[in-house]
Motif scaffolding. Structure first.
Motif, short mmCIF file in Angstrom:
data_model
loop_
_atom_site.label_atom_id
_atom_site.label_comp_id
_atom_site.label_asym_id
_atom_site.label_seq_id
_atom_site.Cartn_x
_atom_site.Cartn_y
_atom_site.Cartn_z
N LYS A 3 -9.83 -4.99 2.73
CA LYS A 3 -8.94 -4.05 2.05
C LYS A 3 -9.55 -3.71 0.70
O LYS A 3 -9.86 -4.60 -0.10
N ILE A 4 -9.72 -2.41 0.44
CA ILE A 4 -10.40 -1.96 -0.78
C ILE A 4 -9.52 -0.98 -1.52
O ILE A 4 -8.98 -0.03 -0.94
N LEU A 5 -9.38 -1.21 -2.83
CA LEU A 5 -8.70 -0.28 -3.73
C LEU A 5 -9.74 0.48 -4.53
O LEU A 5 -10.59 -0.14 -5.19
N ILE A 6 -9.70 1.81 -4.48
CA ILE A 6 -10.56 2.66 -5.30
C ILE A 6 -9.69 3.32 -6.36
O ILE A 6 -8.71 3.98 -6.04
N VAL A 7 -10.06 3.12 -7.62
CA VAL A 7 -9.35 3.75 -8.74
C VAL A 7 -10.27 4.81 -9.31
O VAL A 7 -11.36 4.51 -9.80
N SER A 8 -9.83 6.05 -9.24
CA SER A 8 -10.68 7.19 -9.61
C SER A 8 -10.10 7.88 -10.84
O SER A 8 -8.89 8.04 -10.95
N ALA A 9 -11.00 8.31 -11.74
CA ALA A 9 -10.54 8.89 -13.01
C ALA A 9 -11.37 10.12 -13.38
O ALA A 9 -12.43 10.00 -14.00
N HIS A 10 -10.91 11.29 -12.98
CA HIS A 10 -11.51 12.55 -13.42
C HIS A 10 -10.48 13.65 -13.24
O HIS A 10 -9.81 13.71 -12.21
#
Length: 261
Positions: A3-10
């Motif tokens: 299980k992978i959480l990707i936190v993206s910021a743009h």
């Protein structure tokens, strides 16, 4: 399956950051993993810690953020958006932060995600395991995926901007390793302001390789606090580092032959 959480910021949905976020999610799902994405700008994430984060724990006078956040965390009284992100972190086996390097750091919205989500009682403090090696989030992998406008030479040991590894030390060591996560070597795309198709294709290939190794690559060999290298004041003991080592590299265990720390 992991299980992978990707936190993206743009803020731009057509940005390189967004494209790499989509690529990573698709690649990991194709490998059979479960992926959640927190797109902070799309979520309109609130980036500042204030009393509104602790609606049931408001007190008159001075706001002691550590004390009030710990009370709210342990009592299950955090604001719903923060509680939801903490649940995602706890759910995950790995966390990927995807962001552009802005003013030698992360975008403010991502720093605000860290400030608000990694509360006392959740990520640090006397109610959870000690930092730097154990930590409440032990057992998770962590990867920084960074886009930088500067070229790689400018972010090297003799580059005018300083080493990228040193710029990212507060996240690698002060966020991930502090809370028990195992940080991997960062993935970086340099010269990201102008990225022709062939370089973007090469970046995707390399990123794909790094994603494939998310659970098998060797983590950065940071020294554990309880490993005997630090004194009672949490200061590195003299002479344990290789000659000539200085700066953040002091907190890395020397690698033995074969590349294993």
């Amino acid at each position: 399956m992991k299980k992978i959480l990707i936190v993206s910021a743009h803020p731009e949905p057509a940005s390189l950051t967004a494209a790499l976020t989509t690529f990573a999610a698709d690649r990991l799902r194709a490998a059979g993993h479960d992926v959640r994405v927190s797109d902070l700008y799309a979520m309109k994430w609130k980036a500042t810690v204030d009393a509104d984060d602790f609606p049931a724990d408001a007190v008159d006078g001075r706001l002691d953020v550590m004390a009030v956040s710990e009370r709210a965390t342990l009592a299950g009284r955090l604001s719903p958006d923060v509680a939801a992100e903490q649940e995602k972190v706890l759910w995950s086996d790995a966390v990927i932060l995807q962001f552009p390097l802005w003013w030698f750091s992360v975008p403010a919205i991502l720093k605000g995600w860290v400030d608000r989500v990694f509360t006392a009682g959740f990520a640090y403090g006397p109610a959870v395991p000690p930092p730097y090696g154990e930590g409440p989030l032990a057992g998770r992998r962590a990867l920084l995926s960074v886009t930088a406008g500067a070229g790689e030479p400018a972010l090297s040991d003799r580059g005018v901007h300083g080493r990228l590894a040193d710029l990212l030390h507060p996240l690698q060591h002060g966020l991930f390793f502090f809370t028990g996560m195992a940080p991997l070597e960062p993935f970086a795309v340099y010269g990201a302001n102008e990225l022709p198709d062939e370089r973007y294709a090469a970046a995707r290939r390399e990123y794909g390789r790094r994603l494939d190794g998310l659970f098998t690559d060797e983590p950065v060999p940071f020294r554990p606090l309880a490993g005997g290298d630090y004194d009672r004041a949490m200061r590195l003991m003299p002479g344990v580092e290789a000659p000539g080592t200085s700066g953040p590299a002091l907190h890395l265990r020397p690698r033995r032959a074969g590349g294993v720390g």
